[in-house]
Enzyme design. Structure first.
Site, short mmCIF file in Angstrom:
data_model
loop_
_atom_site.label_atom_id
_atom_site.label_comp_id
_atom_site.label_asym_id
_atom_site.label_seq_id
_atom_site.Cartn_x
_atom_site.Cartn_y
_atom_site.Cartn_z
NE ARG A 20 -3.96 0.34 0.79
CZ ARG A 20 -4.82 1.04 0.08
NH1 ARG A 20 -4.92 0.84 -1.22
NH2 ARG A 20 -5.58 1.96 0.63
CG ASN A 82 -6.73 -0.78 -4.98
OD1 ASN A 82 -5.57 -0.48 -5.22
ND2 ASN A 82 -7.51 -0.07 -4.20
CG HIS A 120 -10.31 14.29 -12.85
ND1 HIS A 120 -9.51 13.20 -12.61
CD2 HIS A 120 -9.80 15.29 -12.10
CE1 HIS A 120 -8.55 13.52 -11.76
NE2 HIS A 120 -8.71 14.79 -11.42
CG ASN A 159 -11.66 6.16 1.71
OD1 ASN A 159 -12.38 5.71 2.58
ND2 ASN A 159 -10.65 5.47 1.19
N GLY A 165 -8.80 10.02 4.05
CA GLY A 165 -7.91 8.99 3.51
C GLY A 165 -7.88 8.88 2.00
CB SER A 167 -4.44 8.11 -2.22
OG SER A 167 -5.08 7.00 -2.79
CG HIS A 170 -11.48 9.88 -11.63
ND1 HIS A 170 -11.24 10.38 -12.88
CD2 HIS A 170 -12.65 9.22 -11.72
CE1 HIS A 170 -12.21 10.02 -13.70
NE2 HIS A 170 -13.09 9.31 -13.01
CG HIS A 172 -12.08 6.29 -6.23
ND1 HIS A 172 -11.53 7.55 -6.14
CD2 HIS A 172 -11.58 5.60 -5.17
CE1 HIS A 172 -10.73 7.61 -5.10
NE2 HIS A 172 -10.75 6.45 -4.47
CD GLU A 315 -11.20 11.33 21.53
OE1 GLU A 315 -10.13 11.48 22.16
OE2 GLU A 315 -11.87 12.28 21.11
N1 UDP Z 1 -5.14 2.97 -7.22
C1 UDP Z 1 -5.28 2.07 -8.26
N2 UDP Z 1 -4.59 2.29 -9.43
C2 UDP Z 1 -3.77 3.36 -9.59
C3 UDP Z 1 -3.65 4.28 -8.52
C4 UDP Z 1 -4.35 4.05 -7.34
O1 UDP Z 1 -6.01 1.08 -8.15
O2 UDP Z 1 -3.17 3.51 -10.66
C5 UDP Z 1 -5.92 2.74 -5.98
C6 UDP Z 1 -5.16 2.95 -4.68
O3 UDP Z 1 -4.52 1.77 -4.27
C7 UDP Z 1 -6.26 3.36 -3.70
C8 UDP Z 1 -7.39 3.81 -4.61
O4 UDP Z 1 -6.95 3.70 -5.95
O5 UDP Z 1 -6.69 2.30 -2.89
C9 UDP Z 1 -7.80 5.21 -4.30
O6 UDP Z 1 -8.52 5.10 -3.13
P1 UDP Z 1 -8.86 6.25 -2.12
O7 UDP Z 1 -8.53 7.57 -2.73
O8 UDP Z 1 -10.29 6.07 -1.72
O9 UDP Z 1 -7.98 6.08 -0.85
P2 UDP Z 1 -6.95 5.00 -0.36
O10 UDP Z 1 -7.46 3.64 -0.67
O11 UDP Z 1 -5.67 5.33 -1.03
O12 UDP Z 1 -6.89 5.26 1.13
ZN ZN Z 2 -9.51 11.38 -13.50
#
Ligand code: UDP
Ligand code: ZN
Length: 356
Positions: A20, A82, A120, A159, A165, A167, A170, A172, A315
């Site tokens: 991750r 993912n 996007h 998220n 959280g 990242s 776009h 999703h 907490e």
């Molecule tokens: N991700 C993916 N392909 C990519 C870049 C990112 O599958 O090329 C995934 C990444 O592992 C992440 C998710 O897209 O789990 C984005 O999820 P989110 O923003 O909800 O947060 P995260 O899971 O990072 O906490």
């Molecule tokens: Zn996008």
């Protein structure tokens, strides 16, 4: 490779997932002073989820084709693996290995991304009820498949915002299938089963019926679903969307309930944004574990938790959440904000005796 480790003191599971660390972090869309998105974010040429970059995801698992005549892309929703999964792909039940006080299990399961729109800069709160219902349909379709693959749990979640959280900006959400049932579910089941043994009824349905009758924590309701602030909300503006009839797994929800859940979800998120700006939040769609779908004592629920407070030492040490906004106040404000949203009105308002 992910390893599931069991905490010897609590029996909670922890996923140790070094893969991750490698996932990219891209900036969230810019915000103005009031917290609302300042302007449409330019499509990011490096965004892995934008149209035209479909080859940058692993092979697609499922798609909802775009309506005929759409110029932007030939898909409306894509579900893809993912690339940086919390759990490694695999269908086998988790083998446990114990050595001394330490128990670990193979971190295999499934981790999918639901790309909710080719746009996007789209957001759930901007969408219409149909678009949100299509996303819930994607959760339902994938959960039906994933729950057959292994014992454990299937969890769709979303998220929104850096503090929640995210990242990637776009739009999703994600669906994780775990090979073990987390301890929290054992506890939820124990409480609900004891209630069922004592009363012969489902705690969750009884709770919804009582809350609708009371009204103080109701945000909105339709014929078959309701949006409520939980009595012991752990976070400001925490909201649950619940069915009014007994149903253990969202994967078994008929279209009517799914569509009313979507209508309530969209309005709750739009109302949150109208009241508080573009707040970070997480939601999770909780269902009975795989194979327990027929249970009479548990009902699915969609938990929306805005991330407005930081858990601190109290907490951490006590496990007691501190919520500065009484749920009755939060519900009253959200109820007003939902009522003030532009048309269309909620599909079917509740009528007397609608919950059975
Ligand atoms: N991700 C993916 N392909 C990519 C870049 C990112 O599958 O090329 C995934 C990444 O592992 C992440 C998710 O897209 O789990 C984005 O999820 P989110 O923003 O909800 O947060 P995260 O899971 O990072 O906490
Ligand atoms: Zn996008």
């Amino acid at each position: 490779m992910t390893e599931l480790r069991q905490d010897p003191f609590t029996h909670d599971w922890v996923a140790i997932a070094p893969g991750r660390e490698e996932r990219p972090r891209r900036t969230p869309r810019p915000q103005s002073a009031d917290g609302r998105p300042a302007q449409r974010a330019a499509a990011d040429p490096a965004c892995p989820f934008c149209p035209g970059r479909e080859e940058s995801t692993p092979p697609e698992i499922w798609r909802l084709p775009a309506p005929a005549g759409t110029a932007e892309a030939d898909w409306a929703i894509r579900v893809v693996p993912n690339r940086y999964p919390v759990l490694d792909p695999g269908d086998r039940p988790a083998r446990h290995h114990t050595s001394g006080l330490h128990t670990r299990a193979d971190g295999t399961g499934s981790h999918e991304v639901v790309i909710e729109s080719p746009d996007h800069d789209w957001d759930l709160a901007d969408g219409d009820d149909t678009a949100v219902a299509d996303i819930l349909r994607a959760y339902r379709t994938r959960t039906r498949v994933l729950r057959e693959a292994r014992p454990g749990l299937v969890l769709p979640f979303r998220n929104h915002g850096a503090a929640a959280g995210t990242s990637l900006p776009h739009p999703h959400s994600q669906i994780v299938a775990t090979p073990i049932v987390p301890l929290r579910f054992r506890h939820l089941f124990d409480v609900a089963r004891a209630y069922y043994d004592d009363t012969g009824r489902c705690l969750y349905v009884d709770h919804t019926v009582a809350e609708l009758a009371d009204g103080r924590r109701v945000l909105a309701a339709t014929e078959h679903a309701a949006a409520l602030a939980p009595y012991a909300a752990r976070a400001p503006y925490e909201t649950w969307i619940v069915p009014q009839r007994h149903q253990a797994s969202f994967a078994d929800a008929p279209d009517k309930i799914l569509e009313q859940t979507a209508a309530l979800l969209r309005r709750t998120l739009a109302a949150l944004r109208d009241l508080l700006g573009d707040v970070p939040y997480n939601y999770a769609l909780i269902s009975a574990p795989n194979g327990e779908e027929a249970t009479a004592y548990f009902a699915w629920h969609l938990q929306i938790v805005p991330r407005l407070t930081e858990p601190a030492g109290f907490e951490l040490g006590t496990g007691i959440a501190v919520n500065p906004v009484p749920p009755e106040h939060a519900a009253a404000r959200l109820r007003q904000a939902i009522a003030a949203l532009p048309a269309p009105a909620l599909p079917v308002p509740p009528g007397p005796g609608c919950h059975r």
